[in-house]
Design a protein around this motif. Structure first.
Motif, short mmCIF file in Angstrom:
data_model
loop_
_atom_site.label_atom_id
_atom_site.label_comp_id
_atom_site.label_asym_id
_atom_site.label_seq_id
_atom_site.Cartn_x
_atom_site.Cartn_y
_atom_site.Cartn_z
N ALA A 77 2.46 12.61 2.33
CA ALA A 77 3.61 13.25 1.68
C ALA A 77 4.28 12.22 0.80
O ALA A 77 4.51 11.08 1.23
CB ALA A 77 4.59 13.79 2.72
N LEU A 78 4.60 12.60 -0.43
CA LEU A 78 5.25 11.72 -1.40
C LEU A 78 6.54 12.35 -1.89
O LEU A 78 6.55 13.52 -2.28
CB LEU A 78 4.31 11.47 -2.59
CG LEU A 78 4.91 10.86 -3.86
CD1 LEU A 78 5.42 9.44 -3.61
CD2 LEU A 78 3.88 10.86 -5.00
N GLY A 92 13.79 20.36 -4.29
CA GLY A 92 14.58 21.39 -3.63
C GLY A 92 13.73 22.43 -2.93
O GLY A 92 14.09 22.93 -1.86
N VAL A 93 12.59 22.77 -3.52
CA VAL A 93 11.66 23.71 -2.88
C VAL A 93 11.16 23.12 -1.56
O VAL A 93 11.11 23.80 -0.53
CB VAL A 93 10.49 24.03 -3.82
CG1 VAL A 93 9.38 24.76 -3.08
CG2 VAL A 93 10.98 24.86 -5.00
N CYS A 94 10.80 21.83 -1.59
CA CYS A 94 10.34 21.17 -0.37
C CYS A 94 11.45 21.14 0.68
O CYS A 94 11.20 21.36 1.88
CB CYS A 94 9.89 19.74 -0.69
SG CYS A 94 8.38 19.66 -1.66
N GLY A 131 5.26 17.22 3.13
CA GLY A 131 4.19 17.19 4.11
C GLY A 131 3.75 18.58 4.51
O GLY A 131 2.55 18.86 4.65
N LEU A 132 4.72 19.48 4.67
CA LEU A 132 4.40 20.86 5.01
C LEU A 132 3.62 21.52 3.89
O LEU A 132 2.68 22.28 4.12
CB LEU A 132 5.70 21.62 5.28
CG LEU A 132 5.59 23.06 5.75
CD1 LEU A 132 4.80 23.15 7.05
CD2 LEU A 132 6.97 23.67 5.92
N LEU A 133 3.98 21.22 2.65
CA LEU A 133 3.27 21.75 1.49
C LEU A 133 1.80 21.35 1.52
O LEU A 133 0.91 22.18 1.27
CB LEU A 133 3.94 21.21 0.23
CG LEU A 133 3.65 21.87 -1.10
CD1 LEU A 133 4.30 23.25 -1.16
CD2 LEU A 133 4.19 21.01 -2.25
N ALA A 164 1.98 14.09 10.22
CA ALA A 164 1.51 14.54 11.53
C ALA A 164 2.26 15.83 11.83
O ALA A 164 2.48 16.65 10.95
CB ALA A 164 1.76 13.46 12.57
N ASP A 165 2.70 16.02 13.07
CA ASP A 165 3.46 17.21 13.41
C ASP A 165 4.89 17.15 12.90
O ASP A 165 5.57 18.14 12.78
CB ASP A 165 3.47 17.42 14.93
CG ASP A 165 2.07 17.76 15.46
OD1 ASP A 165 1.29 18.34 14.69
OD2 ASP A 165 1.79 17.43 16.62
N ASP A 166 5.38 15.94 12.63
CA ASP A 166 6.71 15.77 12.09
C ASP A 166 6.73 14.50 11.25
O ASP A 166 5.74 13.81 11.10
CB ASP A 166 7.76 15.70 13.21
CG ASP A 166 7.46 14.59 14.20
OD1 ASP A 166 6.59 13.73 13.90
OD2 ASP A 166 8.08 14.56 15.27
N VAL A 167 7.88 14.21 10.67
CA VAL A 167 8.03 13.00 9.87
C VAL A 167 8.88 12.02 10.65
O VAL A 167 10.05 12.28 10.93
CB VAL A 167 8.67 13.30 8.50
CG1 VAL A 167 8.89 12.02 7.73
CG2 VAL A 167 7.78 14.24 7.70
#
Length: 303
Positions: free
Chosen positions: A5-6, A105-107, A288-290, A19-22
């Motif tokens: 994730a960037l 903002g979408v993220c 990351g979710l994206l 992973a499952d979280d940040v």
């Protein structure tokens, strides 16, 4: 298999493995250099990948963006203002990766909906107030992206009663009044001496009149903008995070008063404004979710 994730934000570049979280301890950050922005960003990505096979990269960037073209054009990075093909650049260093770009903002809205303060509602606004202002909108349980990917530019909502010059060239934008940089600029213009929001908050708590006025001004503007967007979109929950949102009562009291003054229609009586539950990790978590969503969708197509 590695997913990255960037985040491209006003404070710099941030990268983490997904992973499952940040985990904040696993985030690698660098400030945006005055030149060679892509080289610095590329090196950070490669450092975080550590030679592993990267299969997906999610990017949350300050805007403007062009999602279809994979281009970013943030005003805060001069060499990218005319447009930088970020998706293509990332694809070149990770050839097999699925690379997904979205507005920061979408993220943020994705992260708040899945992990944070807006998870219990279908219609919400998620806002980060730091050196700039970003936001994302959820309507009917779906994030609003817009024609080019720039839906949610909350920082450029016009605020009645203010005429401050914005970096975009307009006047009266919320970001020109209530972002961290704008708050400090206004306070300094009034004679306050200091260079951080934290110092300004401390001064306000000590009773400094200019510091109190600066945060009152910002909170009032935020409340007016929130009331306007809530009225437009019929939302019932707003989550606000970021460094400025940590200012405490000096910001939140005028914000709440402003919302109460302007959100007067019957369908807005249940409107709530609450602190973000994601601290400063919202955009990165959403990026990351994206990436994970893109990889899952690709796997379903392959099956």
């Amino acid at each position: 298999m590695t997913i990255l994730a960037l985040e491209i934000g006003p404070a710099g570049f941030a990268v983490t493995r997904v992973a499952d979280d940040v985990d904040p301890d696993e985030v690698r950050r660098i400030p945006i250099p005055s030149g060679g922005a892509w080289a610095a960003c590329r090196d950070l990505l490669l450092e975080c990948a550590e030679g592993t096979e990267v299969t997906a990269v999610g990017i949350g960037s300050m805007g403007p963006v062009d999602m279809a073209a994979g281009v970013v054009a943030p005003t805060q990075i001069p060499e990218w203002r005319a447009g930088f093909a970020l998706v293509d650049a990332v694809q070149k260093i990770f050839p097999i990766a699925l690379v997904q770009l979205a507005l920061d903002g979408v993220c943020l809205a994705l992260a708040e909906r899945n992990f944070g303060a807006t998870s219990a509602v279908s219609d919400s606004l998620s806002v980060v107030v730091s050196d700039r202002i970003a936001a994302g909108v959820m309507v009917g349980g779906f994030v609003v992206v817009g024609r080019t990917g720039n839906a949610g530019h909350f920082g450029h909502v016009l605020v009645p009663g203010f005429d401050d010059l914005c970096e975009c060239g307009g006047r009266g934008c919320l970001e020109a009044v209530a972002s961290g940089a704008s708050i400090l600029r206004w306070a300094n213009s009034q004679g306050w001496v200091g260079n951080s929001v934290e110092a300004l908050v401390g001064a306000a708590q000590a009773g400094d009149e200019i510091a109190v006025s600066a945060l009152n001004r910002a909170g009032t503007a935020l409340g007016r903008a929130i009331a306007s967007v809530a009225s437009l979109l019929d939302i019932d929950l707003v989550a606000v995070g970021g460094t400025v949102a940590k200012s405490g009562p000096a910001l939140w009291k005028p914000l709440a008063a402003s919302v109460a003054t302007h959100a007067r229609l019957g369908f807005l009586t249940a409107l709530r404004v609450v602190p973000s539950e994601l601290d400063l990790l919202g955009v990165l978590a959403g990026a990351g979710l994206l990436a994970m969503m893109a990889q899952e969708a690709a796997a379903q197509v392959a099956d």
